[in-house]
Design an enzyme around this catalytic site. Structure first.
Site, PDB file in Angstrom:
ATOM      1  N   SER A   1      -9.294  -0.837   7.166  1.00 49.29           N
ATOM      2  CA  SER A   1      -9.109  -0.893   6.053  1.00 49.29           C
ATOM      3  C   SER A   1      -7.838  -2.402   5.780  1.00 49.29           C
ATOM      4  O   SER A   1      -7.524  -2.277   4.263  1.00 49.29           O
ATOM      5  CB  SER A   1      -8.438   0.439   5.431  1.00 49.29           C
TER       6      SER A   1
ATOM      7  N   LYS B   1       0.591  -1.536   0.311  1.00 51.87           N
ATOM      8  CA  LYS B   1      -0.198  -0.013   0.142  1.00 51.87           C
ATOM      9  C   LYS B   1       0.709   1.256  -0.009  1.00 51.87           C
ATOM     10  O   LYS B   1       1.517   1.287   0.737  1.00 51.87           O
ATOM     11  CB  LYS B   1      -0.999  -0.448   0.978  1.00 51.87           C
TER      12      LYS B   1
ATOM     13  N   SER C   1      -9.321   1.736   3.732  1.00 48.16           N
ATOM     14  CA  SER C   1      -8.589   1.845   1.951  1.00 48.16           C
ATOM     15  C   SER C   1      -7.364   1.414   1.751  1.00 48.16           C
ATOM     16  O   SER C   1      -6.993   1.947   0.319  1.00 48.16           O
ATOM     17  CB  SER C   1      -7.898   3.209   3.616  1.00 48.16           C
TER      18      SER C   1
HETATM   19  N1  GLN Z   1     -12.955   3.265   6.924  1.00 49.08           N
HETATM   20  C1  GLN Z   1     -12.539   3.860   7.667  1.00 49.08           C
HETATM   21  C2  GLN Z   1     -11.990   5.859   7.865  1.00 49.08           C
HETATM   22  O1  GLN Z   1     -12.099   6.064   6.749  1.00 49.08           O
HETATM   23  C3  GLN Z   1     -11.066   3.257   8.300  1.00 49.08           C
HETATM   24  C4  GLN Z   1      -9.595   3.947   7.879  1.00 49.08           C
HETATM   25  C5  GLN Z   1      -8.959   3.022   7.864  1.00 49.08           C
HETATM   26  O2  GLN Z   1      -8.939   1.810   8.683  1.00 49.08           O
HETATM   27  N2  GLN Z   1      -7.843   3.508   7.467  1.00 49.08           N
HETATM   28  O3  GLN Z   1     -11.423   6.064   8.564  1.00 49.08           O
END
Ligand code: GLN
Length: 497
Positions: free
Chosen positions: A176, A77, A152
């Site tokens: 994420s 990532k 994400s």
């Molecule tokens: N969807 C969550 C957010 O937008 C989690 C994102 C993540 O785990 N980086 O914060």
């Protein structure tokens, strides 16, 4: 030799060790697939084919291919800093930045002999659940290309499910790794907070961020986990304890015997009376998976964790608060782009212009929200209250783990939704995190394992365990995988055939 991109990591290891395939051939097979597929999938932000082939050639020349992970390609990532390799965290503000050092996990993977294929797309600074907040491109779900790949870490999920990488690293702040894994039919694990180094992981919310593996099989995820885990003196929150025996647990779980294991089904996460917002198909697949656990000998009971209902609002105060502080470092002076520095403006104006143009709307929303929640006069009412809720969530876990060994729930309340469906509705986007946030707030490990399809799209079962008992997640996930007979992503191969 069969299509090398169709093989799990365990089979690639065997092919490399026996000399049936070379590291260069394995790498080239994935690069070829990237070349034909990624124009449409949009999984990668950066691929350096020459560097990957050169690295694979070195592994072949050293004669180590097939030993551990040597010669196996991997995708990262774009939140992990990689020396000399562009790193953007999905943000315009870091466009063109080449870090002077590598994240500990990236370094460990390199030292293990893996071959870096490239950096994967993501929601800007890991804020989102669909990868649509990337400043660069849309990423598509290999199961249905008009659908989101989750987020994400959606570039990593699309790459692995689409066979553009054998496995990949993601990060999980509020879900994420687990949610993109769930909606693309992968195994994704968020390790115990502090058990995998955060050094060189571009910070979103430091008390929550955690790196972890995404793979097509439980064993492949365990192998990647083992390679990145363990104490790191460069990370002040790193736990000085041995890496849980996740590979052994994956092997044991595949035997299919869960007798003696106590499983709690969380009532508040899609249980009886708490199904608003959940797809009926998700509830059904998860119930079937729980029945499989019971058939494997586990003792199943329902468990109530009342504070989990408050995890979502607490998370959406704590994470933006920490982000508003962490993102202060991006001001155009030290990293990435600088806007308006033409001699006519002072430093404050240049910083303001850089941030105005460098950050996207979701990032700005969170900075504003977090700054407000932390401001004098509102701190106690918002940030302080959220921290108290966080304590209650942890206490619910502790109480539950007095009576059961693991907790289970859906990973995501719904299957992958159509691209665009939630972009104008932040609250609908946040609702995707309903089931993943409790484990994030408490810092406990949680895995998502595929448990079937609903409307032709993957559904994930989440398995949560006490801190440092990550092995339990892998054991249960492997038992589910074994009971289902084959990795879910094999069905994508059948479709393509
Ligand atoms: N969807 C969550 C957010 O937008 C989690 C994102 C993540 O785990 N980086 O914060």
């Amino acid at each position: 030799m069969s299509d090398l991109t169709a093989l799990p990591v365990t089979a690639l290891q065997a092919a490399l060790a026996s000399g049936e395939a070379s590291a260069v051939e394995v790498t080239r097979a994935h690069l070829d697939r990237i070349a034909t597929e990624d124009g449409d999938l949009g999984a990668y932000l950066h691929v350096d084919a020459d560097a990957a082939l050169q690295r694979a050639g070195e592994i072949d020349a050293a004669g180590t291919a097939g030993t551990g992970l040597a010669g196996i390609p991997v995708a990262l990532k774009d939140v992990f800093v990689t020396e000399g390799v562009p790193t953007t965290s999905g943000s315009r503000i870091l466009e063109g930045w080449r870090p002077p050092y590598s994240a500990t996990v990236a370094r460990r993977l390199r030292d293990a002999g893996t071959v870096l294929l490239g950096k994967t797309n993501m929601d800007e600074f890991a804020m989102g659940s669909s990868t649509e907040n990337s400043a660069y491109q849309v990423t598509r779900n290999p199961w249905a290309r008009d659908r989101i790949p989750g987020g994400s870490s959606g570039g990593s999920s699309a790459a692995v499910a689409g066979r553009l990488a054998p496995f990949a690293l993601g990060t999980d702040t509020g879900g994420s790794i687990r949610q993109p894994a769930a909606v693309t039919g992968l195994v994704g694990h968020k390790p115990t907070y502090g058990s995998v180094s955060r050094y060189g992981l571009i910070a979103f919310s430091s008390s929550l961020d955690q790196a972890g593996p995404m793979a097509r099989t439980v064993m492949d995820a365990a192998l990647l986990h083992e390679a990145i885990g363990g104490h790191d003196p460069c990370d002040s929150t790193s736990i000085d304890a041995p890496v849980p025996a996740v590979v052994e647990a994956a092997r044991r779980g595949a035997g299919g015997d869960l007798s003696g294991l106590r499983v709690g089904v969380v009532r508040e996460l899609g249980g009886e009376g708490a199904r608003e917002g959940y797809d009926a198909g998700v509830i059904e697949r998860v119930a079937e998976a729980v029945a499989l656990l019971e058939a494997a000998g586990a003792e199943v009971r329902e468990v109530s964790c009342p504070a989990f209902d408050l995890a979502l609002p607490a998370y959406y105060l704590i994470a933006p608060s920490e982000a508003s502080s962490n993102l202060a470092r991006f001001e155009g002076m030290r990293f990435g782009i600088r806007v308006g520095d033409d001699g006519s403006r002072d430093i404050d104006e240049v910083m303001a212009l850089t941030r105005e143009q460098g950050f996207g709307p979701e990032v700005k929303r969170r900075i504003i929200l977090g700054t407000y929640a932390l401001s004098a006069g509102y701190y106690d009412a918002y940030y302080g209250q959220a921290q108290k809720v966080r304590t209650l969530v942890s206490r619910d876990f502790s109480a539950a783990f007095d009576g059961v060994d693991v907790l289970v729930s859906p990973t995501s309340p719904t299957v992958a939704w159509p691209i665009g469906a939630r972009v104008d509705d932040p609250l609908a986007m946040y609702a995707a995190d309903l089931c993943t946030l409790p484990a994030s707030l408490a810092g406990v490990p949680a895995i998502s394992v595929p448990c079937g399809l609903s409307e032709g799209l993957p559904v994930g079962l989440q398995v949560m365990a006490p801190a440092l008992a990550d092995d339990r997640c892998y054991r249960v996930a492997a038992a589910v995988e074994a009971a289902l007979g084959a990795p879910l992503t094999d069905r994508l191969l059948e479709r393509a055939a």
